[in-house]
Design a protein around this motif. Structure first.
Motif, PDB file in Angstrom:
ATOM      1  N   GLU A  82       7.345   9.322   8.927  1.00 55.78           N
ATOM      2  CA  GLU A  82       7.680   9.250  10.351  1.00 55.78           C
ATOM      3  C   GLU A  82       9.188   9.337  10.581  1.00 55.78           C
ATOM      4  O   GLU A  82       9.634   9.759  11.638  1.00 55.78           O
ATOM      5  CB  GLU A  82       7.122   7.966  10.967  1.00 55.78           C
ATOM      6  CG  GLU A  82       5.612   7.980  11.123  1.00 55.78           C
ATOM      7  CD  GLU A  82       5.127   9.143  11.964  1.00 55.78           C
ATOM      8  OE1 GLU A  82       5.691   9.390  13.065  1.00 55.78           O
ATOM      9  OE2 GLU A  82       4.177   9.836  11.532  1.00 55.78           O
ATOM     10  N   PHE A 127       0.175   4.388   0.427  1.00 51.08           N
ATOM     11  CA  PHE A 127      -0.103   5.309   1.531  1.00 51.08           C
ATOM     12  C   PHE A 127       0.641   4.871   2.791  1.00 51.08           C
ATOM     13  O   PHE A 127       1.273   5.688   3.467  1.00 51.08           O
ATOM     14  CB  PHE A 127      -1.609   5.411   1.788  1.00 51.08           C
ATOM     15  CG  PHE A 127      -1.948   6.339   2.920  1.00 51.08           C
ATOM     16  CD1 PHE A 127      -1.811   7.709   2.777  1.00 51.08           C
ATOM     17  CD2 PHE A 127      -2.391   5.839   4.133  1.00 51.08           C
ATOM     18  CE1 PHE A 127      -2.124   8.578   3.823  1.00 51.08           C
ATOM     19  CE2 PHE A 127      -2.701   6.694   5.180  1.00 51.08           C
ATOM     20  CZ  PHE A 127      -2.565   8.068   5.029  1.00 51.08           C
ATOM     21  N   GLU A 128       0.598   3.578   3.111  1.00 46.11           N
ATOM     22  CA  GLU A 128       1.270   3.081   4.312  1.00 46.11           C
ATOM     23  C   GLU A 128       2.787   3.240   4.217  1.00 46.11           C
ATOM     24  O   GLU A 128       3.441   3.600   5.191  1.00 46.11           O
ATOM     25  CB  GLU A 128       0.896   1.619   4.556  1.00 46.11           C
ATOM     26  CG  GLU A 128      -0.548   1.441   4.969  1.00 46.11           C
ATOM     27  CD  GLU A 128      -0.971  -0.016   5.055  1.00 46.11           C
ATOM     28  OE1 GLU A 128      -0.122  -0.915   4.849  1.00 46.11           O
ATOM     29  OE2 GLU A 128      -2.159  -0.258   5.326  1.00 46.11           O
ATOM     30  N   VAL A 129       3.349   2.976   3.036  1.00 43.92           N
ATOM     31  CA  VAL A 129       4.791   3.126   2.845  1.00 43.92           C
ATOM     32  C   VAL A 129       5.191   4.589   2.995  1.00 43.92           C
ATOM     33  O   VAL A 129       6.164   4.916   3.680  1.00 43.92           O
ATOM     34  CB  VAL A 129       5.223   2.563   1.470  1.00 43.92           C
ATOM     35  CG1 VAL A 129       6.672   2.916   1.163  1.00 43.92           C
ATOM     36  CG2 VAL A 129       5.021   1.054   1.436  1.00 43.92           C
ATOM     37  N   LEU A 141       3.538   6.989   4.557  1.00 47.66           N
ATOM     38  CA  LEU A 141       3.291   7.416   5.935  1.00 47.66           C
ATOM     39  C   LEU A 141       4.421   6.948   6.861  1.00 47.66           C
ATOM     40  O   LEU A 141       4.901   7.712   7.704  1.00 47.66           O
ATOM     41  CB  LEU A 141       1.937   6.878   6.396  1.00 47.66           C
ATOM     42  CG  LEU A 141       1.278   7.548   7.587  1.00 47.66           C
ATOM     43  CD1 LEU A 141       1.059   9.033   7.337  1.00 47.66           C
ATOM     44  CD2 LEU A 141      -0.044   6.860   7.905  1.00 47.66           C
ATOM     45  N   ALA A 142       4.872   5.709   6.675  1.00 54.46           N
ATOM     46  CA  ALA A 142       5.982   5.189   7.485  1.00 54.46           C
ATOM     47  C   ALA A 142       7.270   5.948   7.192  1.00 54.46           C
ATOM     48  O   ALA A 142       8.027   6.276   8.119  1.00 54.46           O
ATOM     49  CB  ALA A 142       6.166   3.699   7.216  1.00 54.46           C
ATOM     50  N   ASN A 144       0.841  -1.184   0.000  1.00 57.48           N
ATOM     51  CA  ASN A 144       0.000   0.000   0.000  1.00 57.48           C
ATOM     52  C   ASN A 144       0.891   1.255   0.000  1.00 57.48           C
ATOM     53  O   ASN A 144       1.659   1.475   0.936  1.00 57.48           O
ATOM     54  CB  ASN A 144      -0.891  -0.040   1.255  1.00 57.48           C
ATOM     55  CG  ASN A 144      -1.821   1.112   1.356  1.00 57.48           C
ATOM     56  OD1 ASN A 144      -1.394   2.267   1.395  1.00 57.48           O
ATOM     57  ND2 ASN A 144      -3.102   0.822   1.422  1.00 57.48           N
ATOM     58  N   GLY A 194      -5.526  10.356   4.573  1.00 52.74           N
ATOM     59  CA  GLY A 194      -5.685   9.607   3.328  1.00 52.74           C
ATOM     60  C   GLY A 194      -5.609  10.482   2.093  1.00 52.74           C
ATOM     61  O   GLY A 194      -5.245  11.665   2.157  1.00 52.74           O
TER      62      GLY A 194
END
Length: 133
Positions: free
Chosen positions: A12, A4-6, A8-9, A2, A107
């Protein structure tokens, strides 16, 4: 994976001690590989790098060369688009139909294509016929 998850991580892990403005990016190549990147600031301000540039560098280091989709995520109320320099960097590895997604922490906010994000982009086709020394 995904995007978005990559992204977002990766966000961080951004190094943004001066602006406090963390950005993450994720690139999916045409063969399905995914690469993330984050912005990295520097006390000598122009020496920092954008999240998109970090993701492009990871992609290139792995030997990939064709971007199918990009997702950029940042905090705040306004949608954040790639800066002008990153638009050109992304276009180096993108077709006109490459999907560019801008997201907030909640999102996806906006979706466009490389052709719409950077109309009239400079590309290798402009170099055809030029004599290189």
């Amino acid at each position: 994976m995904n995007l978005f998850e990559v992204a977002l991580a990766a966000r961080e892990n951004a190094y943004a001690p001066y602006s406090g403005f963390k950005v993450g990016a994720a690139i999916r190549t045409r063969d399905g590989q995914v690469f993330g990147g984050c912005n990295v600031e520097n006390a000598a301000y122009p020496q920092g790098t954008c999240a998109e540039a970090g993701a492009i560098a990871a992609m290139a280091a792995a030997g990939a060369r064709e971007i199918a989709e990009v997702l950029v995520v940042a905090g705040g109320d306004m949608t954040v688009t790639p800066c002008g320099g990153c638009r050109q960097k992304l276009s180096e590895f993108s077709g006109d139909d490459t999907v560019i997604v801008m997201a907030g922490l909640d999102g996806e906010r906006e979706r466009t294509t490389m052709a719409d994000l950077l109309p009239g982009r400079f590309s290798v086709t402009h170099l055809d016929g030029e004599k290189h020394d």
